[in-house]
Scaffold this motif. Sequence first.
Motif, PDB file in Angstrom:
ATOM      1  N   GLU A 131      48.057  42.045  37.142  1.00  0.00           N
ATOM      2  CA  GLU A 131      48.965  41.099  36.688  1.00  0.00           C
ATOM      3  C   GLU A 131      48.705  39.616  37.500  1.00  0.00           C
ATOM      4  O   GLU A 131      48.906  38.635  36.856  1.00  0.00           O
ATOM      5  CB  GLU A 131      50.388  41.346  37.030  1.00  0.00           C
ATOM      6  CG  GLU A 131      51.106  42.740  36.112  1.00  0.00           C
ATOM      7  CD  GLU A 131      52.543  43.049  36.825  1.00  0.00           C
ATOM      8  OE1 GLU A 131      53.117  43.723  35.811  1.00  0.00           O
ATOM      9  OE2 GLU A 131      52.614  43.165  37.834  1.00  0.00           O
ATOM     10  N   ARG A 185      52.996  51.256  31.595  1.00  0.00           N
ATOM     11  CA  ARG A 185      52.429  50.246  30.554  1.00  0.00           C
ATOM     12  C   ARG A 185      53.605  49.471  30.240  1.00  0.00           C
ATOM     13  O   ARG A 185      53.571  48.481  29.798  1.00  0.00           O
ATOM     14  CB  ARG A 185      51.701  51.036  29.508  1.00  0.00           C
ATOM     15  CG  ARG A 185      50.333  51.106  29.614  1.00  0.00           C
ATOM     16  CD  ARG A 185      49.658  51.683  28.542  1.00  0.00           C
ATOM     17  NE  ARG A 185      48.189  51.896  28.700  1.00  0.00           N
ATOM     18  CZ  ARG A 185      47.159  51.180  28.558  1.00  0.00           C
ATOM     19  NH1 ARG A 185      47.516  49.979  28.692  1.00  0.00           N
ATOM     20  NH2 ARG A 185      45.957  51.763  28.774  1.00  0.00           N
ATOM     21  N   THR A 186      54.828  50.361  29.814  1.00  0.00           N
ATOM     22  CA  THR A 186      56.083  49.526  29.358  1.00  0.00           C
ATOM     23  C   THR A 186      56.891  48.751  30.140  1.00  0.00           C
ATOM     24  O   THR A 186      57.789  48.085  29.939  1.00  0.00           O
ATOM     25  CB  THR A 186      57.117  50.692  28.755  1.00  0.00           C
ATOM     26  OG1 THR A 186      57.481  51.325  29.850  1.00  0.00           O
ATOM     27  CG2 THR A 186      56.474  51.650  27.972  1.00  0.00           C
ATOM     28  N   ASP A 192      51.802  55.794  30.649  1.00  0.00           N
ATOM     29  CA  ASP A 192      52.485  55.159  29.460  1.00  0.00           C
ATOM     30  C   ASP A 192      53.653  54.603  29.910  1.00  0.00           C
ATOM     31  O   ASP A 192      54.164  53.496  29.553  1.00  0.00           O
ATOM     32  CB  ASP A 192      52.618  56.151  28.353  1.00  0.00           C
ATOM     33  CG  ASP A 192      51.371  56.720  27.776  1.00  0.00           C
ATOM     34  OD1 ASP A 192      50.404  55.932  27.837  1.00  0.00           O
ATOM     35  OD2 ASP A 192      51.305  57.615  27.113  1.00  0.00           O
ATOM     36  N   THR A 215      55.217  46.322  32.347  1.00  0.00           N
ATOM     37  CA  THR A 215      54.360  45.202  32.454  1.00  0.00           C
ATOM     38  C   THR A 215      53.888  44.502  31.019  1.00  0.00           C
ATOM     39  O   THR A 215      53.860  45.054  30.017  1.00  0.00           O
ATOM     40  CB  THR A 215      53.124  45.524  33.108  1.00  0.00           C
ATOM     41  OG1 THR A 215      52.401  44.424  33.607  1.00  0.00           O
ATOM     42  CG2 THR A 215      52.295  46.529  32.363  1.00  0.00           C
ATOM     43  N   GLU A 216      53.752  43.082  31.249  1.00  0.00           N
ATOM     44  CA  GLU A 216      53.175  42.563  29.891  1.00  0.00           C
ATOM     45  C   GLU A 216      51.755  42.417  30.070  1.00  0.00           C
ATOM     46  O   GLU A 216      51.245  41.993  29.154  1.00  0.00           O
ATOM     47  CB  GLU A 216      53.748  41.153  30.086  1.00  0.00           C
ATOM     48  CG  GLU A 216      55.187  41.020  29.777  1.00  0.00           C
ATOM     49  CD  GLU A 216      55.817  39.721  29.805  1.00  0.00           C
ATOM     50  OE1 GLU A 216      55.171  38.579  30.004  1.00  0.00           O
ATOM     51  OE2 GLU A 216      57.036  39.527  29.419  1.00  0.00           O
ATOM     52  N   THR A 230      47.811  43.509  30.046  1.00  0.00           N
ATOM     53  CA  THR A 230      47.154  44.559  29.070  1.00  0.00           C
ATOM     54  C   THR A 230      46.041  44.692  29.747  1.00  0.00           C
ATOM     55  O   THR A 230      45.122  44.010  30.552  1.00  0.00           O
ATOM     56  CB  THR A 230      46.622  43.781  27.620  1.00  0.00           C
ATOM     57  OG1 THR A 230      45.999  42.684  28.054  1.00  0.00           O
ATOM     58  CG2 THR A 230      47.967  43.532  26.932  1.00  0.00           C
ATOM     59  N   PHE A 231      45.349  46.227  29.836  1.00  0.00           N
ATOM     60  CA  PHE A 231      44.230  46.543  30.381  1.00  0.00           C
ATOM     61  C   PHE A 231      43.783  47.770  29.850  1.00  0.00           C
ATOM     62  O   PHE A 231      44.464  48.457  28.912  1.00  0.00           O
ATOM     63  CB  PHE A 231      44.555  47.031  31.732  1.00  0.00           C
ATOM     64  CG  PHE A 231      45.984  47.749  31.909  1.00  0.00           C
ATOM     65  CD1 PHE A 231      45.743  49.111  32.085  1.00  0.00           C
ATOM     66  CD2 PHE A 231      46.999  47.287  32.237  1.00  0.00           C
ATOM     67  CE1 PHE A 231      46.951  49.993  32.079  1.00  0.00           C
ATOM     68  CE2 PHE A 231      48.160  47.976  32.401  1.00  0.00           C
ATOM     69  CZ  PHE A 231      47.903  49.541  32.293  1.00  0.00           C
ATOM     70  N   THR A 232      42.372  48.006  30.037  1.00  0.00           N
ATOM     71  CA  THR A 232      41.931  49.337  29.600  1.00  0.00           C
ATOM     72  C   THR A 232      41.748  50.252  30.514  1.00  0.00           C
ATOM     73  O   THR A 232      42.410  49.758  31.762  1.00  0.00           O
ATOM     74  CB  THR A 232      40.225  48.873  29.171  1.00  0.00           C
ATOM     75  OG1 THR A 232      39.671  48.213  30.287  1.00  0.00           O
ATOM     76  CG2 THR A 232      40.415  48.019  27.903  1.00  0.00           C
ATOM     77  N   ALA A 284      40.696  43.575  34.236  1.00  0.00           N
ATOM     78  CA  ALA A 284      41.825  44.202  33.246  1.00  0.00           C
ATOM     79  C   ALA A 284      41.419  45.518  33.091  1.00  0.00           C
ATOM     80  O   ALA A 284      41.282  45.837  31.831  1.00  0.00           O
ATOM     81  CB  ALA A 284      42.222  43.268  32.230  1.00  0.00           C
TER      82      ALA A 284
END
Length: 315
Positions: A193, A256-257, A253, A259-260, A262-264, A199
């Motif tokens: 972030e 992930r919800t 999962d 944070t804004e 994006t990452f692999t 990322a």
Amino acid sequence: MRVLVTGAGDYLGRRLLEALRLGLPAGTHILGIDRTAQPPLDGVTFLEVDPFEAGTLARAVAAFDPDIVFHLAALASVAQSSETPSYAWRADLLGTLTLAEAVAKTHAVLVFLSSTVVYGEAFRDRPRPDEGVTPRPDTISGRTKNACEYILRDVLAHAGVKHLVLRPSNYIGPGQSETFVVASFAAQIARIERGLAAASLDVGDLSAARDFFDVSDFTAACLRVIARVDALPDGAIFNVGSGVITSVAEILDALRTMTEATFTVRATPDRVRPQGVRSEGCDPAAFAAATGWQPAVPLTRSLAVILDEARARLD
């Protein structure tokens, strides 16, 4: 009341001391012992004691004269024990033996922090074992914890001193070391972030599943033990956990919800445990029935707090 906590400098030890000073009546004497000096904490006395020095430890225990002892001193993670097997056996067994010998000369009740990892291969047949399931440990951590349970049973029973065993599942909370999966995910996300890391999130086996519950629920369980200690039978063993098994993929999962960013995701072999058991939980019904304890913190709330703390550490 006089309460002694070993492993006072470890993650769980510090949080238990904080819970004890807030949750016990005024006038309770609380002593935390650790092999290194500790930062001060209001209402708690700290003492630097090497657990391998039997004479020094015995004198410290005798001088404090505790009513109840929480034995937390040990290597906290399965990974640490696997990386340093000789030290893991020495730290866990010798530290437990010297403490048991010291407590055997007192009137105290000793509460030992074991772990559900003692069940090991038994998880294959019972992913949520109760205390009647025979441990079949398949890791160094599980074997040392199980051996310590036997040490206490032999030494303290012979001395007529009461002891209890708590087998917690995977407790989680803010400030935990990144050697633990939830703390690792949260710290990596926080760095992504801030633009401090690429990322890409390093993970192990996302199919692995555990019983994750909040560390504050475990410290609350310890307070319930104190409140009910006279009613709990000598040598009793209790699982402590949520009773719910959650996969590591589900943990990721959920984060992930929150944070804004994006990452692999990148699987790395060094993050995968060597043993084959993938689903590990526990049945905590016996402890709930004996003490009235129930976990109070939802997993999503725990994850949000852990992630917020990881972000705050970067400020």
